[in-house]
Design a protein around this motif. Sequence first.
Motif, PDB file in Angstrom:
ATOM      1  N   LEU B 151       0.727  -1.213   0.103  1.00  0.00           N
ATOM      2  CA  LEU B 151      -0.123  -0.099   0.122  1.00  0.00           C
ATOM      3  C   LEU B 151       0.759   1.369  -0.194  1.00  0.00           C
ATOM      4  CD1 LEU B 151      -2.891  -0.872   2.628  1.00  0.00           C
ATOM      5  CD2 LEU B 151      -3.050  -0.451   0.323  1.00  0.00           C
ATOM      6  N   MET B 154       2.459   1.818  -3.378  1.00  0.00           N
ATOM      7  CA  MET B 154       1.458   2.283  -4.451  1.00  0.00           C
ATOM      8  C   MET B 154       1.132   3.772  -4.313  1.00  0.00           C
ATOM      9  SD  MET B 154       1.301  -0.385  -6.147  1.00  0.00           S
ATOM     10  CE  MET B 154       0.125   0.397  -7.376  1.00  0.00           C
ATOM     11  N   ARG B 155       1.138   4.065  -2.874  1.00  0.00           N
ATOM     12  CA  ARG B 155       0.643   5.406  -2.873  1.00  0.00           C
ATOM     13  C   ARG B 155       1.810   6.352  -3.247  1.00  0.00           C
ATOM     14  NH1 ARG B 155      -1.548   6.417   3.455  1.00  0.00           N
ATOM     15  NH2 ARG B 155      -3.438   5.315   3.134  1.00  0.00           N
ATOM     16  N   ALA B 158       2.450   6.674  -6.781  1.00  0.00           N
ATOM     17  CA  ALA B 158       1.695   7.511  -7.632  1.00  0.00           C
ATOM     18  C   ALA B 158       2.186   8.952  -7.270  1.00  0.00           C
ATOM     19  CB  ALA B 158       0.095   7.108  -7.036  1.00  0.00           C
ATOM     20  N   SER B 162       3.273  11.672  -9.846  1.00  0.00           N
ATOM     21  CA  SER B 162       2.364  13.025 -10.091  1.00  0.00           C
ATOM     22  C   SER B 162       3.044  14.209  -9.950  1.00  0.00           C
ATOM     23  CB  SER B 162       1.355  13.162  -8.977  1.00  0.00           C
ATOM     24  OG  SER B 162       0.467  12.086  -9.245  1.00  0.00           O
ATOM     25  N   TYR B 315      -4.581  12.055   1.502  1.00  0.00           N
ATOM     26  CA  TYR B 315      -3.848  11.616  -0.079  1.00  0.00           C
ATOM     27  C   TYR B 315      -4.755  12.086  -0.956  1.00  0.00           C
ATOM     28  CZ  TYR B 315      -1.659   8.742  -3.210  1.00  0.00           C
ATOM     29  OH  TYR B 315      -0.868   8.258  -4.461  1.00  0.00           O
ATOM     30  N   ASP B 316      -5.984  12.351  -1.115  1.00  0.00           N
ATOM     31  CA  ASP B 316      -6.876  12.989  -2.067  1.00  0.00           C
ATOM     32  C   ASP B 316      -6.486  14.396  -2.387  1.00  0.00           C
ATOM     33  OD1 ASP B 316      -8.361  13.277   0.315  1.00  0.00           O
ATOM     34  OD2 ASP B 316      -9.743  14.528  -0.963  1.00  0.00           O
ATOM     35  N   MET B 319      -3.011  14.574  -4.241  1.00  0.00           N
ATOM     36  CA  MET B 319      -3.173  14.300  -5.559  1.00  0.00           C
ATOM     37  C   MET B 319      -3.952  15.649  -6.093  1.00  0.00           C
ATOM     38  SD  MET B 319      -1.702  11.849  -6.083  1.00  0.00           S
ATOM     39  CE  MET B 319      -1.898  10.742  -7.509  1.00  0.00           C
ATOM     40  N   ARG B 320      -4.806  16.111  -5.744  1.00  0.00           N
ATOM     41  CA  ARG B 320      -5.523  17.402  -5.871  1.00  0.00           C
ATOM     42  C   ARG B 320      -4.411  18.743  -6.088  1.00  0.00           C
ATOM     43  NH1 ARG B 320      -9.907  18.414  -2.757  1.00  0.00           N
ATOM     44  NH2 ARG B 320      -8.764  19.975  -1.366  1.00  0.00           N
TER      45      ARG B 320
END
Lengths: 118, 350
Positions: B151, B154-155, B158, B162, B315-316, B319-320
């Motif tokens: 996990l 992956m985090r 990404a 980004s 996390y969101d 990414m935003r």
Amino acid sequence: MLANYLPVIIFIAVGMVIGAVVLFAGMLLGPHKPYGEKNTPFECGFEAFEDARMKFDVRYYLVAILFIIFDLEIAFLFPWAVVLDDIGVVGMLAMFVFLGVLVVGFIYEWKKGALEWE
Amino acid sequence: MEFLTDIWNWFPAEIQNVVWILVKIVAIVLPLIIAVAYFTYAERKIIGYMQVRIGPNRVGPKGWLQPFADVFKLIFKEVTVPAGASKFLFLMAPLLSLGPALAAWAVMPFDAHMVLSDVNAGLLYILALTSVAVYGVIIAGWASNSKYALLGAMRSAAQIVSYEIAMGFALVGVLVAAGSLNLGDIILAQEGSMAHWFVWPLFPLFLVYFISGVAETNRAPFDVAEGESEIVAGFHVEYSGTAFAVFFLAEYANMILIAALTAIMFLGGWLSPFQGTFLEGAFSWVPGIFWFIFKSMFVAFFFLWFRATFPRYRYDQIMRLGWKVFIPITIVWIVLVAVAQVYDMPWWFD
């Protein structure tokens, strides 16, 4: 010209060797007493109850694909940025067309919700 | 002495050359590793004082020997390899993250003519190497055969890719302004005075670059990859002893690297900040490498400051910020900078 890159290659090798030496020093000097419980993967005190290589969210995959597109874009922009003085207004406008296409794609993926992580 | 020079001359020129290069590499790597050791000490001390604690003060005078105590502790710990892990990849992953973090210093200009290899594609090389570092994270998470590790990997992967886009776009802005990929030329393009530094015309890119750098190195407030309160330590949860130490070394070396690159691309690298002012003569005896180290340390301090003062992002939100804020900002600014460059607008773009 290429001789300039010899130190770079040697440096990469030295970097890996330093890591390997540290790793082996630890394996040599540290104790080595493995047993069943110690070697199980960490799982908050539970026995591991399924394979760890499980399914994961498809959005990670989507991010990876979008990354490839944008990273290629950057690879195109690098040489353009270096010679911008020589290619002048025409070169600049040509790249703006390219950037415009990219921005349209970016807006599309934004509206489609590819960038949502809620 | 005569005897030694005889032996030296007996070797063919190629071998002499390689030995010289190795000596120079040691002269870069050794101070770098000491810098990493004392950066960890500085982190604990500074965060300690920011939280009204004292920080480590037991080992040696004022705790100055603490990093060495940490090293010896880690060396004498067991390196465990979990059952079901892919052993080769598990041990390879730390090397893959440390190798690039050190090798990036090959093209770093420390002073006017003080650079190991003055390659033309210096910035491209650094961008490539910082991209390789993500392999260490992914392979470590995959090879551990642990859910938390996977996990976290992956985090982290990404997040790193980004922010790498935003970082790459910020670099394009620097390239437009400097007109060269060579790090030495990028510094020389900022010559003149403090007002010529790229931090002013490229201020949004400077912010984007530095914040992306914090995210790339998985530091607070972007440290969800480690997120010790949710996924314990993320991708390196299964690592112990020196295998963990190598990851740790790589993380801190990467932070110093980002700080040094920020100093070079936006703060004039080894140029004196008093250039072009009446103080220029008074400070002309200071070697450029001092200014380079001083500026790098100034930037590196922000990493520690951020960690002490900001709560972790969700996390969101991360990414935003990367996709919806930084990428639009950088694209707009690249267009502006390109127009300014082509039409020779202010003095930065001559």
